[in-house]
Scaffold this motif. Structure first.
Motif, short mmCIF file in Angstrom:
data_model
loop_
_atom_site.label_atom_id
_atom_site.label_comp_id
_atom_site.label_asym_id
_atom_site.label_seq_id
_atom_site.Cartn_x
_atom_site.Cartn_y
_atom_site.Cartn_z
N ALA A 167 -0.69 -0.49 -4.48
CA ALA A 167 0.40 -0.06 -5.34
C ALA A 167 1.34 -1.23 -5.59
N TYR A 168 2.23 -1.03 -6.55
CA TYR A 168 3.13 -2.10 -6.97
C TYR A 168 4.51 -1.49 -7.17
N PHE B 80 -0.04 2.44 -9.34
CA PHE B 80 -0.96 2.41 -8.21
C PHE B 80 -2.39 2.52 -8.69
N GLN C 210 4.23 6.27 -11.34
CA GLN C 210 5.20 7.15 -10.70
C GLN C 210 6.48 7.23 -11.53
N GLN D 36 -6.03 4.19 -7.43
CA GLN D 36 -6.73 5.07 -6.49
C GLN D 36 -8.22 4.93 -6.72
N THR E 188 0.85 -1.18 0.00
CA THR E 188 0.00 0.00 0.00
C THR E 188 0.89 1.24 0.00
N TRP E 189 0.36 2.30 -0.57
CA TRP E 189 1.08 3.56 -0.71
C TRP E 189 0.07 4.67 -0.50
N ILE F 216 7.53 2.87 -5.98
CA ILE F 216 6.23 2.62 -6.60
C ILE F 216 6.31 2.88 -8.09
#
Length: 149
Positions: free
Chosen positions: A84-85, A95, A112, A97, A78-79, A92
């Protein structure tokens, strides 16, 4: 039409898929410290997805399956409270959202800095997602593969 009132065309994870992910998390924990970290990240992502509203959850589940299939080397975590990955450096790459996170009318798949999506001086780094389809899956797969290339 808002994401809250649209359907995704998906019922989310099947019982078999959920069981397989739990088994994989258990396997990672059994591998030791590094595996436990990956398992904890995976569990955190699955827990966060489970907390989402049904429409967002179905989208997040499909994104999770697509990202992990397209780029198995990325580690789920998680981010800022979002699924996220991350790459092997822990940064990251992609992600999800959900629309409920900030009360948006759509969910977002974003990338990102570590994502290799650069295209000249101007390129998109986030995509609105309201409904799942084979075309959406194909596009996300292509973006994720490019991002980790």
């Amino acid at each position: 039409m808002s994401a809250k009132s649209t359907t995704t065309g998906s019922n989310g994870f099947s019982a078999e898929e959920r069981a397989a992910m739990k088994e994989r998390a258990d396997e990672l924990r059994a591998e030791g410290k590094k595996g436990a970290k990956k398992a904890d990240g995976l569990q955190a992502v699955l827990d966060r997805i489970a907390q989402m509203e049904p429409e967002d959850r179905a989208l997040a589940e499909r994104v999770h399956v697509t990202v992990t299939a397209a780029a198995p080397a990325l580690t789920p975590k998680t981010w800022y409270g979002m699924p996220a990955y991350a790459n092997e450096d822990g940064k990251i790459v992609v992600f999800f959202q959900d629309s409920g996170k900030f009360n948006y009318r759509y969910s977002t798949v974003g990338f990102q800095d570590p994502a290799n999506l650069d295209d000249g001086d101007f390129w998109p780094v986030a995509y609105a997602l309201q409904q799942w389809s084979p075309a959406v899956e194909k596009k996300i797969t292509e973006l994720v593969r490019t991002a980790v290339s």
